[in-house]
Design an enzyme around this catalytic site. Structure first.
Site, mmCIF file in Angstrom:
data_model
loop_
_atom_site.group_PDB
_atom_site.id
_atom_site.type_symbol
_atom_site.label_atom_id
_atom_site.label_comp_id
_atom_site.label_asym_id
_atom_site.label_seq_id
_atom_site.Cartn_x
_atom_site.Cartn_y
_atom_site.Cartn_z
ATOM 1 C CE1 TYR A 1 91.773 3.913 43.326
ATOM 2 C CE2 TYR A 1 90.392 5.599 42.327
ATOM 3 C CZ TYR A 1 90.599 4.286 42.694
ATOM 4 O OH TYR A 1 89.648 3.344 42.424
ATOM 5 N NE ARG B 1 90.049 8.787 45.789
ATOM 6 C CZ ARG B 1 90.350 7.703 46.468
ATOM 7 N NH1 ARG B 1 90.914 7.801 47.632
ATOM 8 N NH2 ARG B 1 90.101 6.527 45.983
ATOM 9 N NE ARG C 1 87.496 6.172 50.010
ATOM 10 C CZ ARG C 1 86.965 6.614 48.886
ATOM 11 N NH1 ARG C 1 87.152 7.841 48.492
ATOM 12 N NH2 ARG C 1 86.227 5.821 48.130
#
Length: 144
Positions: free
Chosen positions: A46, A43, A87
């Site tokens: 993000y 991630r 997801r």
């Protein structure tokens, strides 16, 4: 960065003049636990953008606190949203993916959008009038 940081910057830039004119205002940004609070596997971009939101929030708070303007941000953890469901379904084993999300939750469940909304209501109210420059974590204990 455009969606998660620049959009908030542009919104604040638009509304700050009116807030300064009226000598009051309350800005609530959306960040995430996946930020400078907690590193999350896969991630990177993000999390970097959400860490920038925390920095932006604190900078606005310190620059404008003496002018009657507060700025805080909400940092949710794993929340039951369409994005999370997508997801989970996109993973090779959706059932295991859900178990993995639940396993990292200290409270044993995923949070709801309504629970996050309650935090926004508090931050928008006068009950939080002595609060500025804070990242408000709502993650069921995940970041502990």
């Amino acid at each position: 960065m455009n969606v998660n940081v620049r959009s908030m910057y542009l919104m604040m830039k638009t509304f700050l003049p009116k807030m300064l004119e009226q000598k009051s205002g309350n800005i609530i940004n959306m960040s995430s636990v996946a930020s400078s609070i907690k590193g999350i596997v896969n991630r990177c971009v993000y999390s970097t953008s959400k860490a920038a939101v925390i920095g932006l929030t604190k900078s606005i708070a310190v620059d404008f606190a003496e002018k009657g303007i507060r700025c805080n941000c909400v940092c949710p953890g794993t929340i039951d949203t369409p994005s999370l469901r997508d997801r989970i379904q996109a993973s090779p084993d959706p059932e295991q993916a859900l178990k993995d999300f639940l396993a990292r939750q200290k409270m044993g469940r995923i949070g709801t959008a309504e629970e996050v909304a309650h935090l926004f209501v508090y931050l928008a109210s006068d009950e939080s009038a002595y609060m500025t420059g804070r990242e408000c974590i709502i993650d069921g204990g995940w970041s502990m």
